[in-house]
Design a protein around this motif. Structure first.
Motif, PDB file in Angstrom:
ATOM      1  N   ILE A   1       0.869  -1.173   0.000  1.00 24.03           N
ATOM      2  CA  ILE A   1       0.000   0.000   0.000  1.00 24.03           C
ATOM      3  C   ILE A   1       0.902   1.217   0.000  1.00 24.03           C
ATOM      4  N   SER A   2       0.378   2.355  -0.315  1.00 19.84           N
ATOM      5  CA  SER A   2       1.148   3.588  -0.240  1.00 19.84           C
ATOM      6  C   SER A   2       0.776   4.343   1.032  1.00 19.84           C
ATOM      7  N   ALA A   3       1.643   5.252   1.445  1.00 22.56           N
ATOM      8  CA  ALA A   3       1.332   6.102   2.591  1.00 22.56           C
ATOM      9  C   ALA A   3       0.096   6.949   2.316  1.00 22.56           C
TER      10      ALA A   3
ATOM     11  N   ASP B   1      -6.215  17.868  10.391  1.00 25.16           N
ATOM     12  CA  ASP B   1      -5.137  18.382   9.537  1.00 25.16           C
ATOM     13  C   ASP B   1      -5.020  17.479   8.313  1.00 25.16           C
ATOM     14  N   PHE B   2      -6.167  17.196   7.709  1.00 24.45           N
ATOM     15  CA  PHE B   2      -6.244  16.194   6.657  1.00 24.45           C
ATOM     16  C   PHE B   2      -5.437  16.563   5.421  1.00 24.45           C
ATOM     17  N   GLU B   3      -5.557  17.801   4.974  1.00 24.56           N
ATOM     18  CA  GLU B   3      -4.897  18.173   3.717  1.00 24.56           C
ATOM     19  C   GLU B   3      -3.382  18.093   3.844  1.00 24.56           C
ATOM     20  N   ARG B   4      -2.840  18.592   4.952  1.00 26.84           N
ATOM     21  CA  ARG B   4      -1.387  18.511   5.121  1.00 26.84           C
ATOM     22  C   ARG B   4      -0.939  17.058   5.250  1.00 26.84           C
ATOM     23  N   ALA B   5      -1.752  16.232   5.919  1.00 30.07           N
ATOM     24  CA  ALA B   5      -1.391  14.817   6.052  1.00 30.07           C
ATOM     25  C   ALA B   5      -1.276  14.151   4.687  1.00 30.07           C
ATOM     26  N   ILE B   6      -2.203  14.458   3.782  1.00 25.84           N
ATOM     27  CA  ILE B   6      -2.166  13.878   2.435  1.00 25.84           C
ATOM     28  C   ILE B   6      -0.922  14.348   1.689  1.00 25.84           C
ATOM     29  N   ARG B   7      -0.602  15.648   1.827  1.00 22.98           N
ATOM     30  CA  ARG B   7       0.595  16.171   1.159  1.00 22.98           C
ATOM     31  C   ARG B   7       1.860  15.515   1.720  1.00 22.98           C
TER      32      ARG B   7
ATOM     33  N   ALA C   1       2.744  11.991   0.490  1.00 21.29           N
ATOM     34  CA  ALA C   1       3.310  11.833  -0.850  1.00 21.29           C
ATOM     35  C   ALA C   1       4.818  11.607  -0.796  1.00 21.29           C
ATOM     36  N   ALA C   2       5.458  12.103   0.269  1.00 24.84           N
ATOM     37  CA  ALA C   2       6.903  11.894   0.445  1.00 24.84           C
ATOM     38  C   ALA C   2       7.187  11.825   1.941  1.00 24.84           C
ATOM     39  N   PRO C   3       6.781  10.733   2.608  1.00 24.10           N
ATOM     40  CA  PRO C   3       6.918  10.651   4.067  1.00 24.10           C
ATOM     41  C   PRO C   3       8.368  10.560   4.513  1.00 24.10           C
ATOM     42  N   LYS C   4       8.616  10.997   5.746  1.00 23.47           N
ATOM     43  CA  LYS C   4       9.943  10.826   6.334  1.00 23.47           C
ATOM     44  C   LYS C   4      10.250   9.345   6.495  1.00 23.47           C
ATOM     45  N   ARG C   5      11.526   9.022   6.483  1.00 13.50           N
ATOM     46  CA  ARG C   5      11.926   7.668   6.832  1.00 13.50           C
ATOM     47  C   ARG C   5      11.765   7.468   8.334  1.00 13.50           C
ATOM     48  N   GLY C   6      11.604   6.220   8.732  1.00 10.18           N
ATOM     49  CA  GLY C   6      11.492   5.926  10.151  1.00 10.18           C
ATOM     50  C   GLY C   6      10.733   4.646  10.385  1.00 10.18           C
ATOM     51  N   ALA C   7      10.661   4.248  11.646  1.00 12.66           N
ATOM     52  CA  ALA C   7      10.016   2.985  12.006  1.00 12.66           C
ATOM     53  C   ALA C   7       8.552   2.953  11.628  1.00 12.66           C
TER      54      ALA C   7
END
Length: 473
Positions: free
Chosen positions: A28-30, A55-61, A64-70
């Motif tokens: 799946i994608s983020a 904070d839905f709109e910022r979460a979607i943005r 698209a390029a999430p930080k790396r991490g656990a």
């Protein structure tokens, strides 16, 4: 009566670890995970009211390029008493108009370094003072297992979001049980870490005795363990032994002290008592040695802790305009908030002696582990109450008496600064979760997590989405 959002979407029934693994594997994608969480939030919000700010709109943005991490790309929420850049911080209060934060809180930087993406902020009772997330003039946060019952507090909104399946995990913090109480009420895993284990927020660092710890609420032990391992990669306190990666039960059999009743005059109800004894039996079956233990504090402890709680509240009201801006109006605070300030005025002269005794609690607590590796007790002295029983709208003296008789076990770990874990091993006769409480020596979260893995495997806790559980709708 149950209300949950589990369905056949990108999140499915996965915990946070599985969601992260599925995103990393490309299953799946983020973005898909965030859209699923948003849809679930929209379906649950009118039923349980767990979110304060979205904070839905910022979460979607961000997805698209999430930080790396656990937990890269995993949806989450931040409790509304910590700052998130660009969002208001309301502390559960209608007494002021919050502005938007210019930067994240110190712990929130650590939390978001895991790669998790907040879809908003979760609700809490005013200034986190109550053990239920209720308000005098607003809808309460409702328990997903039965919306006529409390979801606990103060991290009640976070607990409702995770228990209802909106999010795999969420941020919480604990000043007198505020992670463990809602975890117990909503059937979750709730670990209060050792003082200093996670990065402290500014208001915590200013406290005469640092009773607040930051952490998470999860549905599985492995999610909690994964979070603390990830948090240590961001910042590890060199004065504490590392937790490290905990992925399985421990091999060592433990000496476990058993405490059923709290302080004199505060009795554990029959159903809670029976559940703790059943946990003790299970531990014995698993090969651990269980023996009676005694609380390391006297009858004055809860009075001292209450006085300290009231002192912090009184200072908050005195400095309200400086802390929250010129819109702050103490007359718009809840009865409980104003009542605690009155309680402090009555007893202010006792402050030096109470603070001295509270600072000594750490040493008395540590001595308890000369004989025991872990101490087992109830999380709370009685089962989760219905909404209204702990409402901040009722008389403050009556409410404080009820709170003391309910929150009888958890404050000890906050005063001592020690770790404690709530696990939802049992259920009440009416189907609500019923948890057991495990305490360990300072810095020994690792033993608690290993024991948690073992108990989760031996007696998996009820899942709200299982159709064969009584009361499911």
């Amino acid at each position: 009566m149950r209300r949950h959002a589990f369905c056949d979407d990108a999140l499915g029934e996965s915990d946070a670890t599985e969601v992260a693994e599925r995103i990393a594997a490309g299953e799946i994608s983020a973005v898909e995970a965030i859209h699923a969480a948003i849809a679930r939030a929209r379906s649950i919000q009118p039923r349980l009211y767990p979110l304060q700010v979205t904070d839905f709109e910022r979460a979607i943005r961000t997805a698209a390029a999430p930080k790396r991490g656990a937990f890269a790309g995993v949806p989450t929420a931040v409790k509304d008493n910590c700052a998130v850049r660009g969002l208001p911080t309301g502390f559960g209060s209608a007494s002021y108009r919050p502005g938007r934060a210019r930067r994240n809180g110190d712990f929130i930087d650590q939390f978001l370094a895991t790669g998790a993406i907040p879809i908003g902020k979760s609700r809490l009772p005013e200034f986190g003072l109550d053990a239920t997330t209720e308000f005098g003039h607003a809808e309460p946060v409702r328990n997903p297992w039965d919306p006529t019952y409390s979801a606990g507090g103060s991290s009640g909104g976070a607990a409702a979001l995770v228990a209802a399946g909106v999010l795999p995990f969420a941020h919480g913090n604990d000043g007198a049980g505020s992670i463990r109480i809602p975890a117990a009420a909503c059937g979750l895993v709730g670990l209060k870490p050792t003082r200093g284990r996670t990065v402290a927020e500014l208001n915590e660092r200013r406290m005469p005795i640092r009773i607040v710890s930051q952490g998470v609420l999860t549905r599985t032990v492995r999610d909690t363990a994964r979070f603390y391992a990830a948090a240590e990669t961001y910042r590890r306190n060199p004065r504490l032994p590392p937790i490290g990666s905990v992925t399985a039960p421990g091999v060592r059999r433990l000496r476990i002290g058993l405490i059923v009743d709290s302080l004199p005059g505060i009795h554990t109800d029959a159903e809670t008592c029976a559940s703790v004894l059943a946990t003790a039996d299970l531990l014995t079956e698993l090969g651990h040695r269980v023996e009676p233990a005694e609380l390391p504090v006297g009858a004055d402890f809860l009075g001292d802790f209450t006085l300290y709680w009231a002192m912090l509240t009184s200072l908050l009201l005195l400095q309200g305009r400086r802390a929250f801006g010129t819109s702050f109006d103490r007359e718009r605070t809840e009865n409980l908030t104003r009542g605690l300030a009155v309680i402090y005025r009555r007893r202010a002269r006792e402050t030096p002696a109470a603070l001295y005794r509270l600072r000594q609690v750490r040493h008395a607590y540590a001595a308890m582990f000369d004989r025991h590796d872990v101490v087992l007790s109830p999380v709370l002295a009685h089962t989760t109450p219905e909404l209204g029983y702990l409402s901040p709208a009722i008389d403050a003296d009556t409410l404080m008496d009820r709170l003391i008789r309910y929150v009888a076990f958890t404050p000890l770990n906050n005063a001592a600064g020690s770790p404690a874990l709530a696990l939802p091993l049992h259920r009440t006769v009416n189907g609500l979760p019923l948890a057991s409480h495990f305490s360990a020596r300072h810095g020994d979260e690792r033993t608690l997590l290993q024991l948690g893995y073992e108990l989760e495997a031996a007696r998996p806790w009820a899942r709200i989405q299982d159709p064969d559980q009584p009361g499911n709708t």
